[in-house]
Design an enzyme around this catalytic site. Structure first.
Site, short mmCIF file in Angstrom:
data_model
loop_
_atom_site.label_atom_id
_atom_site.label_comp_id
_atom_site.label_asym_id
_atom_site.label_seq_id
_atom_site.Cartn_x
_atom_site.Cartn_y
_atom_site.Cartn_z
N ILE A 206 0.84 -1.19 0.00
CA ILE A 206 0.00 0.00 0.00
C ILE A 206 0.88 1.24 0.00
O ILE A 206 1.98 1.21 0.56
CB ILE A 206 -0.96 0.01 1.22
CG1 ILE A 206 -1.94 1.19 1.14
CG2 ILE A 206 -0.19 -0.01 2.52
CD1 ILE A 206 -3.05 1.14 2.19
N ILE B 62 0.13 5.55 0.42
CA ILE B 62 -0.67 6.77 0.47
C ILE B 62 0.28 7.86 -0.01
O ILE B 62 1.32 8.10 0.61
CB ILE B 62 -1.20 7.07 1.89
CG1 ILE B 62 -2.02 5.90 2.44
CG2 ILE B 62 -1.99 8.37 1.90
CD1 ILE B 62 -3.32 5.61 1.71
N GLN C 81 -2.02 10.90 5.28
CA GLN C 81 -1.51 9.86 6.17
C GLN C 81 -1.93 10.15 7.61
O GLN C 81 -2.15 11.30 7.98
CB GLN C 81 0.01 9.79 6.06
CG GLN C 81 0.48 9.35 4.69
CD GLN C 81 1.98 9.45 4.50
OE1 GLN C 81 2.71 9.85 5.39
NE2 GLN C 81 2.44 9.08 3.31
N GLY D 235 -6.45 7.29 9.00
CA GLY D 235 -7.21 6.04 8.96
C GLY D 235 -7.53 5.53 7.58
O GLY D 235 -8.11 4.45 7.43
N ASN E 216 10.04 2.72 8.99
CA ASN E 216 8.65 3.12 8.80
C ASN E 216 7.82 2.68 10.02
O ASN E 216 6.96 1.82 9.95
CB ASN E 216 8.10 2.52 7.51
CG ASN E 216 6.79 3.14 7.08
OD1 ASN E 216 6.17 3.89 7.83
ND2 ASN E 216 6.38 2.84 5.86
N ILE F 166 4.47 0.11 10.67
CA ILE F 166 4.60 -1.11 11.50
C ILE F 166 3.53 -1.12 12.58
O ILE F 166 2.86 -2.13 12.79
CB ILE F 166 6.02 -1.20 12.11
CG1 ILE F 166 7.06 -1.40 11.01
CG2 ILE F 166 6.09 -2.32 13.15
CD1 ILE F 166 8.50 -1.18 11.46
N TYR G 142 0.15 -1.89 10.95
CA TYR G 142 0.04 -3.30 10.56
C TYR G 142 -0.19 -4.18 11.78
O TYR G 142 -1.00 -5.11 11.74
CB TYR G 142 1.27 -3.76 9.79
CG TYR G 142 1.50 -3.01 8.50
CD1 TYR G 142 0.43 -2.56 7.71
CD2 TYR G 142 2.78 -2.73 8.05
CE1 TYR G 142 0.65 -1.87 6.53
CE2 TYR G 142 3.01 -2.05 6.87
CZ TYR G 142 1.94 -1.62 6.11
OH TYR G 142 2.15 -0.94 4.94
#
Length: 189
Positions: free
Chosen positions: A95, A97, A103, A106, A136, A140, A143
């Protein structure tokens, strides 16, 4: 032509890429922050991007969709299932954005949930994997909040900004997804 949603959420929807989107997609590849977060090192021509999109439209092992806002149809990024393996029932997800102003609101989480629902509920996949670079931290965290678990680290997998960076392998299994989200849907009813 008005965009036709493929998957719709509360704030965003996912849709296919149209010919008139190619220039926007091309521009998205040159956002400095997005390039760093995705580890994109190469430069692409508009023709290369056009060919890539054409190839993906006929590739049964990949689903590439744009992320657009429900309120105004503005495209804010893209999401993709790739290397779909129907025998072992797994794939990768990625993904992006494309703009920092979108960012942390949501949208990415909602896009990931829509794509996971599609992967597990429609494609009947068992495992969805991703790679994220160690720098990042926001991704993390997102996720992990979505239910992905860390599986391993590819040490020094990316050279970017004069340094090597680790890549973290994460995945979510269908039963983990169903335990988390199907139960959540029943509670909300």
């Amino acid at each position: 032509m008005h965009p036709v949603p493929f998957l719709r959420g509360e704030k965003i929807y996912l849709r296919t890429i149209y010919q008139e989107d190619i220039a926007k997609y091309f521009e998205m590849l040159f956002q400095a922050e997005t390039r760093k977060l995705t580890g994109t090192q190469k430069s692409f021509t508009l023709r290369q991007v056009e060919q890539y999109i054409e190839e993906k439209s006929t590739d049964s092992s990949s689903i590439l969709l744009l992320i657009a806002l429900n309120e105004n149809d503005v495209v804010i990024g893209d999401i993709q299932l790739l290397e779909i393996d129907n025998i072992n029932r797994n794939c990768y997800i990625r993904i992006a954005i494309d703009n920092q102003s979108y960012q942390g609101r949501g949208y990415g989480s909602e896009a990931m949930k829509l794509m996971l629902e599609y992967a597990f509920g429609i494609l009947n996949l068992h495992r969805v994997e991703l790679n994220v670079f160690a720098y990042n931290e926001r991704a993390i965290h997102v996720y992990e909040r979505l239910g992905f678990q860390r599986e391993g680290i590819q040490r020094d997998a990316l050279y970017y900004d004069h340094a090597y960076h680790d890549s973290i392998i994460m995945s979510i299994l269908e039963e983990e997804y169903r335990d988390r989200y199907i139960r959540e849907q029943h509670v909300q009813k």
